[in-house]
Motif scaffolding. Sequence first.
Motif, PDB file in Angstrom:
ATOM      1  N   LEU A  33     -10.710 -24.809  -0.595  1.00 40.66           N
ATOM      2  CA  LEU A  33      -9.355 -24.240  -0.326  1.00 40.66           C
ATOM      3  C   LEU A  33      -9.560 -22.701  -0.096  1.00 40.66           C
ATOM      4  O   LEU A  33      -8.775 -21.923   0.736  1.00 40.66           O
ATOM      5  CB  LEU A  33      -8.669 -24.297  -1.681  1.00 40.66           C
ATOM      6  N   VAL A  37      -3.972 -18.351  -4.010  1.00 43.03           N
ATOM      7  CA  VAL A  37      -2.949 -17.192  -4.038  1.00 43.03           C
ATOM      8  C   VAL A  37      -1.651 -17.504  -4.740  1.00 43.03           C
ATOM      9  O   VAL A  37      -0.836 -16.790  -5.147  1.00 43.03           O
ATOM     10  CB  VAL A  37      -2.587 -16.606  -2.892  1.00 43.03           C
ATOM     11  N   GLU A  58      -1.306 -22.973  -3.794  1.00 43.65           N
ATOM     12  CA  GLU A  58      -1.807 -22.483  -2.269  1.00 43.65           C
ATOM     13  C   GLU A  58      -2.959 -21.632  -2.036  1.00 43.65           C
ATOM     14  O   GLU A  58      -3.228 -20.867  -2.972  1.00 43.65           O
ATOM     15  CB  GLU A  58      -0.476 -21.688  -2.122  1.00 43.65           C
ATOM     16  N   SER A  59      -3.375 -21.873  -0.889  1.00 42.10           N
ATOM     17  CA  SER A  59      -4.459 -21.075  -0.443  1.00 42.10           C
ATOM     18  C   SER A  59      -3.912 -19.912   0.673  1.00 42.10           C
ATOM     19  O   SER A  59      -2.494 -20.150   0.720  1.00 42.10           O
ATOM     20  CB  SER A  59      -5.821 -21.672   0.075  1.00 42.10           C
ATOM     21  N   VAL A  60      -4.798 -18.923   1.059  1.00 43.37           N
ATOM     22  CA  VAL A  60      -4.335 -18.215   1.941  1.00 43.37           C
ATOM     23  C   VAL A  60      -3.490 -18.728   2.974  1.00 43.37           C
ATOM     24  O   VAL A  60      -2.611 -18.778   3.541  1.00 43.37           O
ATOM     25  CB  VAL A  60      -5.088 -17.153   2.308  1.00 43.37           C
ATOM     26  N   LYS A  61      -4.335 -19.985   3.534  1.00 44.61           N
ATOM     27  CA  LYS A  61      -3.876 -20.834   4.589  1.00 44.61           C
ATOM     28  C   LYS A  61      -2.892 -21.983   4.469  1.00 44.61           C
ATOM     29  O   LYS A  61      -2.134 -22.043   5.463  1.00 44.61           O
ATOM     30  CB  LYS A  61      -5.105 -21.536   5.215  1.00 44.61           C
ATOM     31  N   ALA A  62      -2.739 -22.676   3.243  1.00 40.33           N
ATOM     32  CA  ALA A  62      -1.824 -23.509   3.302  1.00 40.33           C
ATOM     33  C   ALA A  62      -1.421 -24.085   1.770  1.00 40.33           C
ATOM     34  O   ALA A  62      -2.179 -23.654   0.832  1.00 40.33           O
ATOM     35  CB  ALA A  62      -2.403 -24.986   3.884  1.00 40.33           C
ATOM     36  N   ALA A  63      -0.533 -24.862   1.804  1.00 35.88           N
ATOM     37  CA  ALA A  63      -0.048 -25.341   0.220  1.00 35.88           C
ATOM     38  C   ALA A  63      -0.534 -26.765   0.044  1.00 35.88           C
ATOM     39  O   ALA A  63      -0.623 -27.403   1.136  1.00 35.88           O
ATOM     40  CB  ALA A  63       1.393 -25.306   0.275  1.00 35.88           C
TER      41      ALA A  63
ATOM     42  N   LYS B  17     -16.869 -21.122   7.526  1.00 38.10           N
ATOM     43  CA  LYS B  17     -16.149 -22.330   7.577  1.00 38.10           C
ATOM     44  C   LYS B  17     -15.741 -22.299   8.972  1.00 38.10           C
ATOM     45  O   LYS B  17     -14.989 -21.441   9.402  1.00 38.10           O
ATOM     46  CB  LYS B  17     -15.090 -22.248   6.482  1.00 38.10           C
ATOM     47  N   ILE B  33     -11.086 -15.088   2.852  1.00 39.19           N
ATOM     48  CA  ILE B  33     -10.079 -14.358   3.902  1.00 39.19           C
ATOM     49  C   ILE B  33      -9.391 -12.861   3.113  1.00 39.19           C
ATOM     50  O   ILE B  33      -9.564 -11.937   4.047  1.00 39.19           O
ATOM     51  CB  ILE B  33      -8.925 -15.358   4.145  1.00 39.19           C
ATOM     52  N   ARG B 295       6.316 -20.299   4.473  1.00 43.54           N
ATOM     53  CA  ARG B 295       5.271 -20.661   5.687  1.00 43.54           C
ATOM     54  C   ARG B 295       5.970 -21.268   6.751  1.00 43.54           C
ATOM     55  O   ARG B 295       7.128 -21.735   6.978  1.00 43.54           O
ATOM     56  CB  ARG B 295       4.311 -21.736   5.083  1.00 43.54           C
ATOM     57  N   ILE B 315       0.744 -14.523   2.785  1.00 43.76           N
ATOM     58  CA  ILE B 315       0.539 -13.396   1.691  1.00 43.76           C
ATOM     59  C   ILE B 315       0.051 -12.008   2.633  1.00 43.76           C
ATOM     60  O   ILE B 315      -0.374 -12.201   3.778  1.00 43.76           O
ATOM     61  CB  ILE B 315      -0.505 -13.786   1.074  1.00 43.76           C
TER      62      ILE B 315
END
Lengths: 124, 365
Positions: A33, A37, A58-63, B17, B33, B295, B315
């Motif tokens: 992940l 966050v 949730e990561s920075v990129k996705a839930a 990655k 990130i 999102r 974020i």
Amino acid sequence: MNESMLCTKTHEYLLEQDGKYEVGITDYAIEQLGDIVFVELPEVGTEFSKNEAFATIESVKAASEIYMPISGKVVEINEQIVNSPELLNDETYEDKWFVKIESKADQIEFADLLDYSDYKEEIE
Amino acid sequence: MTKQTFLHDKHITLGAKMVDFAGWDMPVQYSSIIEEHKTVRENVGLFDVSHMGEMIVVGEDALPFLNKLVPQDIKKLVDLKAIYCQLTNKNGGIIDDLIIYKLEESKYLIIANASRIDEDLNWMVRNKTGFNVEIINESHNYSLLAVQGPKACELIKSLGVEDLPTFFTIKRATLFNINLWISRTGYTGEDGVEILVKNEFSEYLWDKLLESGKSFGIKPIGLGARDTLRLEAALHLYGNDLDENTTPVEAGLAWSVPKNKNEDYNGKKEIMKQIEHGTQKKLIGIKMLDKNIARHGYDVYYNGEKIGIITSGGISPVRGDNIAMAYIKNLDNLAVGSTIQVMIREKLHNAEIVKRPFVKKNNKG
């Protein structure tokens, strides 16, 4: 990771402790992940069936949804990771469980869980 | 078959990655990130953005041709100057957003989004009739490296380039004995440059920049941080915030549409109508008022009614809260400071309309 934990193919783990079960996600899942966050956990007392989504992470990129490895009732939640989700990425931090549940699950519910060595093989 | 940039092996060696982005196998992150994001805000980061498209438009009609394609006035460009603009369709919808550089009289360089290169080329060819112009796709010959952050220019100067180009200007330069182009542009809201180099030199340049940049705190930065950085700077991402059904005016890009351009261009009628009479939808910036993350694709509500959709959200590592861009119905009573709601996992969460950019930009060179 604890050798006696059972894992799902969707990267949750289940660990029996004092008649209750700790549920969380595996180190491998956390690594995949990346920066975590946001963590949302259910209220104490909520009951879930096996494979039901009980938490959101949730990561920075996705839930992502997190699923119950077996059925059970939530008796304790880890407020620490809700308040500071980044603790899950901290390798020195150990209390990464999400919830503790009480379960009356029978053996059938355990049938598709992997023991730790099988899980390791699965992710390699 | 996913495509690879000439720096692909470097990313693998650095432990990145990798993810698919617009058909390219690209690094999403090398370490974290959030850490990479902070590296660019505080020091300097190195990005491989070689997937982006480079096209040359050359010929005696290059200027009128480009002026037919974009709302911006290309006449204003002097040699080596760049301009941000959009390739618009007949309805004013955005086919792609571009940076156009005037390299010399009748010769222009276009930097385009990787995902839109084919559409851009098709569209340009369809519009070419009657113009004495040649369109050359150079995308497969060039690599693009971005060096971004408050220490980016200091680093490049230390490598012997004394006169850096000014903001939105490009110049020929030599780094490590390699002839290349340095442009004072980027997609992070920070000062910095983008370096256009022939593929065969890109690996050498990448290594040298990482090596010489060490004392400046340089780190390789993946597309994950590129996305959080551009979101804080409220820079649009094609496919999320821009598409063929959205005009520059609706997208909050009216500043890149001159009101006094005489030449006709694709979509001019609709675009000028919107400038005069307003639009049905508008782009807004929001900040979440709780810890939830809005999102792409989430619905936006006001007074129980669905009024729009989140196009980019996530974020903000610098602000420490969660931010997003959304298109909403252009309601008079909604402005900066208004509270609206975002539907997240079947619950409404409050958000406040805020000014864009979300973080102050530091890139006026």
